[in-house]
Design a protein around this motif. Structure first.
Motif, PDB file in Angstrom:
ATOM      1  N   ARG A 127       1.000  -0.724  -0.104  1.00  0.00           N
ATOM      2  CA  ARG A 127       0.228   0.262  -0.014  1.00  0.00           C
ATOM      3  C   ARG A 127       0.974   1.177  -0.444  1.00  0.00           C
ATOM      4  O   ARG A 127       0.766   2.515  -0.793  1.00  0.00           O
ATOM      5  N   ALA A 128       2.255   1.567   1.198  1.00  0.00           N
ATOM      6  CA  ALA A 128       2.715   2.798   1.103  1.00  0.00           C
ATOM      7  C   ALA A 128       3.750   2.802   0.057  1.00  0.00           C
ATOM      8  O   ALA A 128       3.862   3.741  -0.723  1.00  0.00           O
ATOM      9  N   GLY A 129       4.027   1.588  -0.899  1.00  0.00           N
ATOM     10  CA  GLY A 129       4.840   1.321  -1.831  1.00  0.00           C
ATOM     11  C   GLY A 129       4.037   1.957  -3.603  1.00  0.00           C
ATOM     12  O   GLY A 129       4.450   2.669  -4.300  1.00  0.00           O
ATOM     13  N   LYS A 130       2.546   1.340  -3.200  1.00  0.00           N
ATOM     14  CA  LYS A 130       1.890   1.862  -4.398  1.00  0.00           C
ATOM     15  C   LYS A 130       1.286   3.465  -4.245  1.00  0.00           C
ATOM     16  O   LYS A 130       1.120   4.619  -5.339  1.00  0.00           O
ATOM     17  N   ALA A 131       1.431   4.240  -3.506  1.00  0.00           N
ATOM     18  CA  ALA A 131       0.859   5.601  -2.997  1.00  0.00           C
ATOM     19  C   ALA A 131       2.375   6.469  -2.708  1.00  0.00           C
ATOM     20  O   ALA A 131       1.744   7.506  -3.338  1.00  0.00           O
ATOM     21  N   LYS A 132       3.448   5.943  -2.947  1.00  0.00           N
ATOM     22  CA  LYS A 132       4.635   6.454  -3.136  1.00  0.00           C
ATOM     23  C   LYS A 132       5.141   6.708  -4.272  1.00  0.00           C
ATOM     24  O   LYS A 132       5.851   7.158  -4.327  1.00  0.00           O
TER      25      LYS A 132
END
Length: 404
Positions: free
Chosen positions: A396-401
């Motif tokens: 989730r964090a990798g895709k958001a950033k």
């Protein structure tokens, strides 16, 4: 009187100050000033009011909350007080210090063990004392700061070679005068990328050129090797290593450092090693917890097996998600996730923290090749479910950033 203003001794840090201010100006939380308000277990804590999974603590074997370890610390606190208020060579050696050294000798199967107040001091003291002016220290360029500082304090000639490069190491040794004092310093596991040294080949070459060998097993003790003695044990070369340095602040779960050795003259180090002689000894409660933890690690094969499973699962999962990792395959309990740059690394670090996951943000110049890393260190107490949760957080964090 001169009109020239005196030199600002802090000016050498201006670039670093500007870099830090630049990161904080983006609104990102300070990644180097995290406060854990309450620690719940080896794998969870309350950070900024949030229940957070800990994936950056080096608590590899999860011994910090072991009931036997905690009980030993309480008993020592009640029976010996809060501190020794002295150096080991004066009033600072208690029964607990001897018991801790006995546990280390038994754990490693070595004749001598010497406990320091920190792992940093163990490297600083041993290296600076045995390698002095006119001697040569041949070391991997990615060696820990404490190793470099030990060389500088002893005033030895530093001869670095390219990371884990066997041929480069031999070339350096070949150029050193035959009659010179030589010490080769290696690490079992290198803490930035979590990669393992080719110790078997390197130690054989060191011996070929008449060098003594010191191996820092800080990040492999407890976990790697049949009995958790580290990479030297795994490589089958324990008898060829002159000194093993380690720390209590990783797998042992407390604080302190040590050196074990079979050298017949080793005990003289207690009289000549300045970071040992001129430092207050560890508190009784600390050495009691360390000794108890070390003895339990001797029988930690089930924990070691589970930690390996955790490492393999996290490494494979992060790789499948599309993250760039520091090693092709898992080699230790450390998994380094490579970030595009420091700013994006800091943003990803914060995004993970908001998800409820703490990792280390490692930055230049401490990292190899000026890389920015999100460094994950697994624990034997992480459950299979927690590892699956961690992978979801990274996704989730990798895709958001925009990292993956």
């Amino acid at each position: 009187m001169s009109d020239t203003a005196p030199k600002d001794l802090f000016s050498k840090f201006d670039e670093l100050i500007a870099m830090r201010e630049g990161i904080l100006a983006t609104g990102v939380e300070d990644p180097y000033n995290l406060v854990m308000e309450k620690v719940l277990s080896p794998t969870r804590a309350i950070c900024n009011g949030r229940d957070t999974i800990l994936l950056g603590t080096y608590n590899y074997m999860g011994m910090t909350f072991d009931p036997d370890v905690i009980e030993a610390g309480k008993d020592a606190l009640e029976n010996f007080g809060t501190g020794t208020t002295g150096s080991r060579v004066l009033n600072g050696t208690y029964q607990g210090h001897k018991e801790c050294e006995d546990a280390l000798k038994e754990f490693y199967g070595m004749d001598h063990a010497m406990v320091f107040s920190t792992g940093y001091q163990a490297n600083l003291g041993i290296i600076a004392t045995i390698a002095g002016k006119g001697d040569y220290v041949v070391l991997d360029i990615d060696s820990h700061a404490s190793i470099y500082d030990g060389c500088a304090m002893g005033n030895a000639e530093i001869v670095p070679f390219r990371h884990n490069d066997i041929e480069a190491m031999e070339k350096r040794l070949r150029r050193i005068p035959e009659d010179a004092g030589k010490l080769v310093v290696l690490e079992g596991v290198y803490s930035m990328l979590g990669d393992v040294a080719p110790l078997k080949e390197m130690v054989a070459i060191a011996k070929k050129y008449g060098a003594m060998v010191l191996v820092d097993e800080a990040h492999s003790m407890g976990f790697i090797g049949e009995n958790g003695r580290g990479v030297a044990e795994q490589a089958g070369i324990m008898d060829d290593v002159d000194f093993i340095i380690g720390t209590f602040s990783k797998s042992v779960g407390t604080v302190g450092g040590f050196c074990v050795s079979n050298h017949p003259k080793f005990e003289v180090m207690r009289l000549v090693c300045r970071p040992y002689v001129f430092t207050a000894s560890l508190p009784p409660s600390v050495v009691a917890t360390a000794a108890t933890s070390i003895r339990k690690l001797m029988h930690g094969s089930n924990k070691r097996a589970h930690l390996w499973e955790n490492s393999k699962k996290l490494h494979r999962g992060l790789k499948d998600l599309g993250f760039e990792l520091g090693t092709e395959e898992p080699q230790s309990a450390i998994i380094a996730v490579i970030m595009p740059d420091l700013q994006q690394g800091a943003m990803m670090w914060e995004a993970l923290l908001k998800e409820g996951l703490y990792v280390n943000l490692a930055r230049p110049p401490a990292t190899p090749a000026n890389m920015t890393l999100l460094r994950c260190s697994l624990c034997a107490e992480h459950s299979e479910e927690e590892v699956a949760t961690i992978l979801g957080m990274f996704e989730r964090a990798g895709k958001a950033k925009g990292i993956i």
